[in-house]
Structures are given as C-alpha cells and as structure tokens.
Design a protein around this motif. Structure first.
Motif, PDB file in Angstrom:
ATOM      1  N   UNK B 124      14.346  -3.406 -21.738  1.00 47.06           N
ATOM      2  CA  UNK B 124      14.902  -2.158 -21.203  1.00 47.06           C
ATOM      3  C   UNK B 124      15.057  -2.236 -19.694  1.00 47.06           C
ATOM      4  N   UNK B 125      14.100  -2.880 -19.041  1.00 46.09           N
ATOM      5  CA  UNK B 125      14.206  -3.045 -17.592  1.00 46.09           C
ATOM      6  C   UNK B 125      15.401  -3.920 -17.237  1.00 46.09           C
ATOM      7  N   UNK B 126      15.605  -4.971 -18.023  1.00 38.95           N
ATOM      8  CA  UNK B 126      16.747  -5.859 -17.773  1.00 38.95           C
ATOM      9  C   UNK B 126      18.057  -5.131 -18.023  1.00 38.95           C
ATOM     10  N   UNK B 127      18.042  -4.233 -19.021  1.00 32.93           N
ATOM     11  CA  UNK B 127      19.262  -3.514 -19.383  1.00 32.93           C
ATOM     12  C   UNK B 127      19.720  -2.596 -18.257  1.00 32.93           C
ATOM     13  N   UNK B 128      18.762  -1.996 -17.565  1.00 31.94           N
ATOM     14  CA  UNK B 128      18.985  -1.040 -16.469  1.00 31.94           C
ATOM     15  C   UNK B 128      19.751   0.209 -16.931  1.00 31.94           C
ATOM     16  N   UNK B 129      19.706   1.230 -16.130  1.00 27.08           N
ATOM     17  CA  UNK B 129      20.391   2.480 -16.466  1.00 27.08           C
ATOM     18  C   UNK B 129      19.439   3.571 -16.902  1.00 27.08           C
ATOM     19  N   UNK B 130      18.184   3.234 -17.180  1.00 22.81           N
ATOM     20  CA  UNK B 130      17.200   4.245 -17.571  1.00 22.81           C
ATOM     21  C   UNK B 130      16.442   4.710 -16.325  1.00 22.81           C
ATOM     22  N   UNK B 131      16.330   6.012 -16.165  1.00 20.31           N
ATOM     23  CA  UNK B 131      15.611   6.556 -15.018  1.00 20.31           C
ATOM     24  C   UNK B 131      14.114   6.508 -15.221  1.00 20.31           C
ATOM     25  N   UNK B 132      13.708   6.573 -16.477  1.00 21.41           N
ATOM     26  CA  UNK B 132      12.274   6.538 -16.785  1.00 21.41           C
ATOM     27  C   UNK B 132      12.046   5.667 -18.019  1.00 21.41           C
ATOM     28  N   UNK B 133      11.149   4.731 -17.874  1.00 20.63           N
ATOM     29  CA  UNK B 133      10.719   3.928 -19.031  1.00 20.63           C
ATOM     30  C   UNK B 133       9.221   4.141 -19.165  1.00 20.63           C
ATOM     31  N   UNK B 134       8.831   4.778 -20.255  1.00 22.34           N
ATOM     32  CA  UNK B 134       7.408   5.040 -20.491  1.00 22.34           C
ATOM     33  C   UNK B 134       6.923   4.150 -21.620  1.00 22.34           C
ATOM     34  N   UNK B 135       5.820   3.487 -21.389  1.00 20.14           N
ATOM     35  CA  UNK B 135       5.247   2.604 -22.409  1.00 20.14           C
ATOM     36  C   UNK B 135       3.903   3.195 -22.810  1.00 20.14           C
ATOM     37  N   UNK B 136       3.835   3.663 -24.032  1.00 26.56           N
ATOM     38  CA  UNK B 136       2.629   4.337 -24.508  1.00 26.56           C
ATOM     39  C   UNK B 136       1.701   3.329 -25.180  1.00 26.56           C
ATOM     40  N   UNK B 162      13.302  -3.262  -7.742  1.00 25.18           N
ATOM     41  CA  UNK B 162      14.719  -3.289  -7.363  1.00 25.18           C
ATOM     42  C   UNK B 162      15.579  -2.382  -8.239  1.00 25.18           C
ATOM     43  N   UNK B 163      14.936  -1.527  -9.021  1.00 31.25           N
ATOM     44  CA  UNK B 163      15.721  -0.681  -9.928  1.00 31.25           C
ATOM     45  C   UNK B 163      15.378   0.786  -9.733  1.00 31.25           C
ATOM     46  N   UNK B 164      16.349   1.670  -9.912  1.00 30.10           N
ATOM     47  CA  UNK B 164      16.055   3.108  -9.792  1.00 30.10           C
ATOM     48  C   UNK B 164      15.385   3.635 -11.050  1.00 30.10           C
ATOM     49  N   UNK B 165      14.256   3.062 -11.367  1.00 31.16           N
ATOM     50  CA  UNK B 165      13.564   3.382 -12.613  1.00 31.16           C
ATOM     51  C   UNK B 165      12.082   3.610 -12.328  1.00 31.16           C
ATOM     52  N   UNK B 166      11.529   4.606 -13.003  1.00 30.78           N
ATOM     53  CA  UNK B 166      10.080   4.797 -12.935  1.00 30.78           C
ATOM     54  C   UNK B 166       9.486   4.160 -14.186  1.00 30.78           C
ATOM     55  N   UNK B 167       8.629   3.197 -14.007  1.00 30.24           N
ATOM     56  CA  UNK B 167       7.989   2.528 -15.147  1.00 30.24           C
ATOM     57  C   UNK B 167       6.568   3.076 -15.257  1.00 30.24           C
ATOM     58  N   UNK B 168       6.305   3.736 -16.383  1.00 26.10           N
ATOM     59  CA  UNK B 168       5.018   4.420 -16.539  1.00 26.10           C
ATOM     60  C   UNK B 168       4.283   3.854 -17.753  1.00 26.10           C
ATOM     61  N   UNK B 169       3.046   3.485 -17.566  1.00 20.39           N
ATOM     62  CA  UNK B 169       2.219   3.005 -18.669  1.00 20.39           C
ATOM     63  C   UNK B 169       1.165   4.058 -18.981  1.00 20.39           C
ATOM     64  N   UNK B 170       0.988   4.335 -20.260  1.00 15.97           N
ATOM     65  CA  UNK B 170      -0.045   5.271 -20.695  1.00 15.97           C
ATOM     66  C   UNK B 170      -1.169   4.462 -21.337  1.00 15.97           C
ATOM     67  N   UNK B 171      -2.360   4.576 -20.796  1.00 15.38           N
ATOM     68  CA  UNK B 171      -3.483   3.809 -21.343  1.00 15.38           C
ATOM     69  C   UNK B 171      -4.739   4.670 -21.288  1.00 15.38           C
ATOM     70  N   UNK B 172      -5.751   4.169 -21.949  1.00 19.72           N
ATOM     71  CA  UNK B 172      -7.043   4.881 -21.835  1.00 19.72           C
ATOM     72  C   UNK B 172      -7.674   4.602 -20.474  1.00 19.72           C
ATOM     73  N   UNK B 173      -7.565   3.352 -20.055  1.00 21.29           N
ATOM     74  CA  UNK B 173      -8.108   2.937 -18.768  1.00 21.29           C
ATOM     75  C   UNK B 173      -7.041   2.182 -17.995  1.00 21.29           C
ATOM     76  N   UNK B 174      -7.037   2.229 -16.650  1.00 25.80           N
ATOM     77  CA  UNK B 174      -6.026   1.468 -15.903  1.00 25.80           C
ATOM     78  C   UNK B 174      -6.279  -0.038 -15.994  1.00 25.80           C
ATOM     79  N   UNK B 175      -5.203  -0.797 -16.075  1.00 29.41           N
ATOM     80  CA  UNK B 175      -5.328  -2.251 -16.184  1.00 29.41           C
ATOM     81  C   UNK B 175      -4.453  -3.010 -15.203  1.00 29.41           C
TER      82      UNK B 175
END
Lengths: 514, 230
Positions: B124-136, B162-175
């Motif tokens: 999805x990051x390579x595809x580009x065009x998404x403003x938000x990519x959330x990985x649960x 280098x992309x206008x995208x917010x990449x958000x990871x949802x986890x129990x603990x930060x890694x």
C-alpha cells in the motif's frame, strides 16, 4: 441500384412471426388487430387488410374493436418487432453486404456489383421476396436507382416494383404525398393547395415552391421526382475483440503461457486503440489437455476449461496493466493439466474520461490500485470461507443480525459519500471472528463468572440482557441474548461483549470494548 | 574583525541563509477527532511519519481517526486479525467509500497474519495515494511482534517519510522504538455505568514519544468517550 424490402402492417406481421406457418397463413386471412398503450385504456396500434375491410381503424379502443366479433386481438411487443427486424436484416445480408435499417419494417440494400451473382434487378427482387417469405414475412419489394425512390415505391406499390433509371418521377407520380417526411402542418398546407400526389408536387414550378416553402420545399420536390441522391447509412456489426492461440505442444509452465498471453494482449489492445475503445472486462479461457487412460491401455484426450473473468472499475487500453493482472491471477492458480489453447476476449467500452479536480482528495491511481489489489489478494487470499472478499470496501448489510457485513470491490474511481455525518468519538468494539466459545456461570439470571482464554474470570459489572432474533423463516435463524460485562483479567479490568446463542444453547465472547 | 568572522560576513552578505540552520517544513497532520488527543499531539497524527497507538482504547482512537481522515483522504486498514467492526466504524462517521479494508489471515494462505499485514502495508505504501494507512496488530501476540526486526520498522519509517501518508500501527505495546515519530499510550481510567447500562469510558492518553518538541514528551490527558447507545 438500390432495393427496398418493406413489410406492410409490420406490427401485425411481427406478432405472427413466432407462430407456425399454418397458423400464420390462417390468421393472415382473418382480421388481426394489435393493441398497445396503458392497461386501463389500450388502443389499436396496427391492423391488417382484413381488419381494415371491416372498418377497424388504428386509434380505436380495444372495447370498440371487441364489438366487431371474430377479430384476433393481440398485444404489441417491442421484442417481437425487434426480432422481425433482425430477420429482415438477415434476409438482406444474403443479397448485399451494405444494408440500411431505415425504420422498423423497412430495409434498404445497395445492389451495386451484385448483378453477376443474382442477375438483373427483376430477378434479384424476386429472389429477395422468396427469401423473405420463407422467413415468414410478406414483403413489398422495390428496386430503383436511388434509395428514396426505392423506399417510396416499396411503401406505395404491392408486390415487386422495378423502376428503370429515369422513370422514377413517372412511376412515383400516383403515390400519396402522405408518404413523404412531412409535418402535419406542412401536409395540411399542401393539401389545401390541392396537392395530393407525388406527381402533383413534382409538377409544381420549383422557384415558386422554394419562395413559399424554402429549401424544404425543394427537397420534397426532389423526393417526389425520385431525384434525391443520398448515401446509405449502413448498419455496422459491432467489432469483436478476441484473440486465440493454439500451442503445437501443450505448455506446462507459466513463463511459456505468459509469453503468448502478453503477445495476444498486445494485439488486442492495439485493436482496441485503433477503434478508439478501451476495455473493462476481460475473459480468458484456457483449454487444458487432460489425458485419460482407457480400459484397453490407450491414452485418450479429453478437454477441460479454465475460465476467468476480470472486471475492472475503470476502462483501460494499457496492455501492461492487463497483463500484470492476468499474471498475478494465474500465479495463484494451479492447473490439473497442461494448456493446449488460449482464447482471450475483451468487452469493448468507451475510454475513461478523467477530469482533474483541485478540490478532490488525492486518490490512488485507479490502474495502479488494481495491480496493488491483485497483489494484496495474492497475499491474503481472494475470499474467506464464507465467500466474503478479503480486501475491499466494507458495507453494512440491511439486517439486524449482529456483525453482518459484506466487502465490496474497492475503487478510487467511485465518488466519495456526499452525506457528511456528524462525527463523535465512540467506544469501539474489537470483534472476535469467529466468536470465542465460552462458558458462563450465572447467579440468578446474571453472569457471575465467564470463561475467557481458558480461565474463569469474575464478572465485576454486567449490563443486559439485550435480546434479539431474526431470520426465523430461514435456515439461518438466529437468536441471542447479549451482555456487556466487566471482567477481572491479569492486565486489569476488561470490558467484553458476551452472548448466549439461544439456538445452539452456547455462550460466546463476541468482542472486547477497546 | 577576525578573518573567520570577516569571511562569514562576506558570505552572508551574498547568501544570507548560508549559515542559518535548515528549518524543517511543518508536517501536515490528521486530526483524530478527540479533542484531548489532538491537543496532546499538537494537531493529530503526523503524516509522512510512522506512529504507534498502544494500550486499551486504541481502537476507539483509530475509528475516530478513520472517520476524520476518510473525509479528506483515501484510507486503508490492514486488519491482521480481522477484528474491525464496521458497525461501530459507521456509527463513528467513517466514509466506507474511501476505506480499503484488508482482512489478513482469513483464507488458507501459507503466511502468518503478521507477515501478511506487513507485506500488505508495504504494498500500500508503494502504491501511494492513501492519506492514512492503519495496521491493526492489536491481537497479535507480543512474542511474535518482538521478533519483528528493527530494520522492518526502520524501512517503513524511511518509505513513509517521502509520502503524504500517515502510517499508524496499533499494538498492545510500542515496538518501533526510534522509528516512530509519535507513540501514544492509552489506558482505560474508568467505565461509566448508568444503572446497569455501560455508557462510556474515561480514557487516559499519554504521549510516550514525540520527535516534535522536547517539552511535549510525557504529556498526558484524560477524556470521555461514549458508547454508541449512550
């Protein structure tokens, strides 16, 4: 020379076409009327000569016609008339490749160059008439040097009419001017002048006619004199976009298959581009060669097919994109036998017109997105066990059944939702799919202990029961009793949704509030 | 005037910004829609960066973020354990026509869900065009997550820069450690129960890590979030 096939009382003849020959012949001698219009007041749309002789006229109501007795009344169907027109065109195609479907019940043929095949125009007209009669329609045929003269002669004279070159005006003279393309007002004007036939109109002085009716009058006089020259508007068969390849030896590897597929797609896209078309639907058929051993020990070939459809949200001419999509899909599949033949078909569509919008949100490029989605499907799979897509746009299903949703195809080409709902942060539920089987100890009617992750957890607070049920008329009947409970876990207090499936008599944990 | 200062003055007279520190352009942000979190993070989740939302209440923040982001951007949710609830998301105001939901681990694929999620996020990051990519990754075991090499997180953070995208990871603990520009730790402070009806939670948010300003680190806020029926 041009020939015109005209079917008088076309709606009547079209309605009789599906009948057997005997029934058609029998009904042709009897009065038949075709009615049309709203069901509460149907009116007569067409009649045959027998009905005309009885005094029935188009526009009469069905009730009026029923008083005549012995009249065969039939409802008008557009499909039947379309089929009859197709039959007429098929008959015409046997005599000329250049045809014009002038209007329902009339077809014009360009007979240029057909004289050595079918003989003089008189013979050609006879052959056409025989052919059309065999198809179940009774035509009026006319042959003339220009298409309009042939058209009016066919409409005006029964049987076969052949007009020699230069004789058009004299032949058409007795025809009524009602056959000409006139507005009701113009027809009234001409009739007020005492002009009732083609001959009378043709005899008028041209300059005086143009002074009164303008260029339209001049065109009408040309038509009446049979001098109007025009080219036919030939019907064009829709182009077929397909390509096939048969291997000398069946191929087993994807590389060999992909090599040929790439070439076929290249040809297909070049063909589409030359027609200024795109495609948004592709169909690939792979014929597999399966060898089966017979009882006598010999191998026998039998065929199997692999068919796959690609439906794209946007039309494209890009062969690289189509090839990548195909290759990604083929990589996911394994075939039981080598491929003997490839058949590729593209459904043409108009090219996509994209207008940039400064105020639209940036979106993934549609073509690139399709490839990304195909790649994602290669990783996560196409559908789950319930045949629900693994990647796409979520959609809520119109039902009260909890956790009911479907996943539709995602496309950036679709416009976003226009309704703006009020946003308010809400507690989210993290669903367990499938729901976790559980056991609940009740105190009275309230959960007291819930088994979660193999341990019994004390219920600190419980909200419920919330009962719901549905689909009792189907096999997929559901009925549940929901509770929202606070459980004491090792990490602290967790808030869960549990439910009792009253059909299965089993407790489940549906999810956790997070 | 010493020679060095003279040289500097001469250069600055011709190129005024030659010795000025390079100012980073302001990073665009996506509001989460929760006033407490937005003020805490100084405007929401940063784009062109990797962020982590952890703890109890992460899904609530995610849905609110999706609702806000889908108004202006195309969003993608990579759901490692298929735990997304469309009904709650719709109630929160998410525009489904701009949401791509990828459900990992649902078909008979050889890859484990965690690897599927990472691969899909990469695509999805390579595809580009998404403003938000959330990985649960909220339901992925800690053991598996700890095995994710740091290079994977580092790669994500470099690609998204280098992309206008917010990449958000949802986890129990930060890694993601230093690869994350923002780490938001949430916890449930208390539940609001009226009679026997659960009406909402009071969530506590803590910015564990941010690269924006030093004084913003370890800031915290509490806020109330209601249930759908309250």
């Amino acid at each position: 020379m041009f020939a015109c096939i005209f079917i008088p009382d076309f709606p009547v003849q079209a309605s009789l076409l599906p009948e057997t020959k005997e029934t058609r012949d029998r009904l042709r001698c009897r009065p038949v009327a075709i009615f049309d219009g709203p069901s509460n007041l149907p009116r007569i749309a067409a009649i045959n000569d027998s009905a005309r002789a009885l005094g029935i006229e188009p526009g009469m109501t069905r009730l009026q016609v029923e008083t005549y007795g012995g009249v065969q009344l039939r409802e008008r169907f557009a499909d039947l008339e379309d089929e009859a027109q197709e039959v007429l065109l098929e008959c015409g195609k046997a005599f000329s490749p250049v045809l014009e479907s002038t209007f329902p019940g009339a077809v014009l043929l360009d007979l240029a160059g057909t004289q050595r095949l079918f003989g003089v125009p008189q013979h050609t007209a006879c052959k056409i008439a025989v052919r059309v009669r065999q198809a179940g329609l009774h035509p009026q045929i006319a042959v003339a040097a220009n298409p309009d003269a042939a058209l009016y002669a066919a409409q005006g004279f029964p049987g076969i009419t052949v007009i020699a070159q230069g004789e058009e005006a004299r032949t058409l003279a007795p025809l009524p001017i009602g056959l000409l393309p006139l507005t009701p007002a113009r027809l009234d004007t001409l009739q007020a002048w005492g002009i009732h036939t083609f001959g009378a109109l043709a005899a008028l002085p041209s300059v005086a006619l143009v002074e009164r009716l303008g260029q339209e009058g001049f065109a009408l006089q040309n038509l009446a004199q049979g001098r109007a020259a025009r080219t036919l508007r030939p019907i064009a068969a829709p182009p077929a976009f397909n390509a096939s390849y048969e291997f000398d030896d069946p191929v087993e590897t994807l590389e060999s298959l992909a090599f040929v597929l790439n070439r076929l797609l290249d040809e297909l896209c070049a063909d589409l581009i030359s027609h200024a078309l795109s495609t948004n639907e592709l169909k690939l058929t792979l014929y597999l060669e399966v060898m089966q051993r017979r009882h006598d020990g010999r191998d026998e070939r039998s065929g199997e097919e692999y068919v796959h459809h690609w439906k794209l949200p946007v039309a494209t001419q890009d062969h690289a994109l189509l090839f990548t999509l195909m290759r990604l899909d083929l990589e996911r599949n394994t075939f039981s036998a080598p491929v003997r033949e490839i058949f590729l078909e593209a459904v043409p569509s108009k090219p996509r017109l994209a207008q940039g919008n400064l105020f639209a949100p940036p979106s993934p490029e549609a073509e690139k997105l399709e490839i990304t989605l195909a790649r994602i499907r290669g990783v996560v799979g196409v559908t789950d066990e319930e045949q629900c897509n693994c990647a796409g746009m979520p959609r809520l299903v119109d039902t009260h059944r909890p956790d009911a949703f479907s996943v539709d195809a995602f496309s950036s080409a679709k416009p976003g939702s226009t309704t703006v709902s009020a946003l308010a942060p809400m507690i989210a539920l993290r669903a367990f799919r499938p729901a976790l089987e559980s056991a609940v100890e009740l105190t009275g009617n309230t959960p007291h202990f819930v088994r979660l992750w193999k341990k019994y957890r004390r219920v600190l607070a419980a909200s419920g029961p919330w009962c719901s049920s549905g689909d009792w008329w189907k096999d997929s009947i559901w009925s549940r009793e929901e509770w929202d409970v606070a459980l004491q876990t090792t990490d602290g207090v967790g808030y869960y949704r549990i439910y009792l499936d009253r059909i299965k008599k089993q407790w489940f944990v549906a999810g956790v509030f997070d | 005037m010493p020679a060095l200062a003279l040289l500097r003055a001469q250069i600055e007279s011709r190129i005024p910004s030659a010795f000025a520190p390079m100012r980073r352009p302001e990073t665009p942000r996506i509001l989460t829609g929760i006033a407490g979190v937005d003020s805490l993070t100084e405007g929401g989740i940063p784009m062109q960066a990797l962020s982590e939302i952890c703890g109890s209440g992460k899904t609530t923040v995610l849905l609110s973020l999706l609702a806000q982001a889908s108004r202006q951007h195309y969003c993608a949710l990579v759901d490692a354990r298929d735990s997304f609830d469309p009904e709650t998301a719709k109630a929160a105001g998410a525009d489904f026509s701009r949401l791509l939901w990828v459900r990992c681990g649902k078909s008979r694929q050889k890859l484990p869900p965690l690897e599927q999620a990472f691969k899909v996020a990469d695509m999805l990051l390579q595809s580009s065009g998404f403003g938000l990519i959330a990985v649960d990754l909220g339901d992925i075991g800690e053991k598996a997550l700890r095995k994710v090499p740091l290079s994977s997180w580092f790669r994500f953070s470099r690609v998204v820069e280098n992309q206008p995208t917010a990449l958000v990871f949802l986890e129990r603990q930060p890694h993601a450690t230093s690869c994350a520009r923002l780490v938001l730790q949430l916890s449930t402070a208390s539940a609001n129960i009226a009679g026997n009806l659960l009406t909402g939670f009071t969530l506590h948010a803590d910015v564990v890590r941010t690269r924006e300003k030093k004084h913003a680190q370890s800031a915290a806020a509490s806020f109330l979030v209601k249930t759908q029926w309250a």
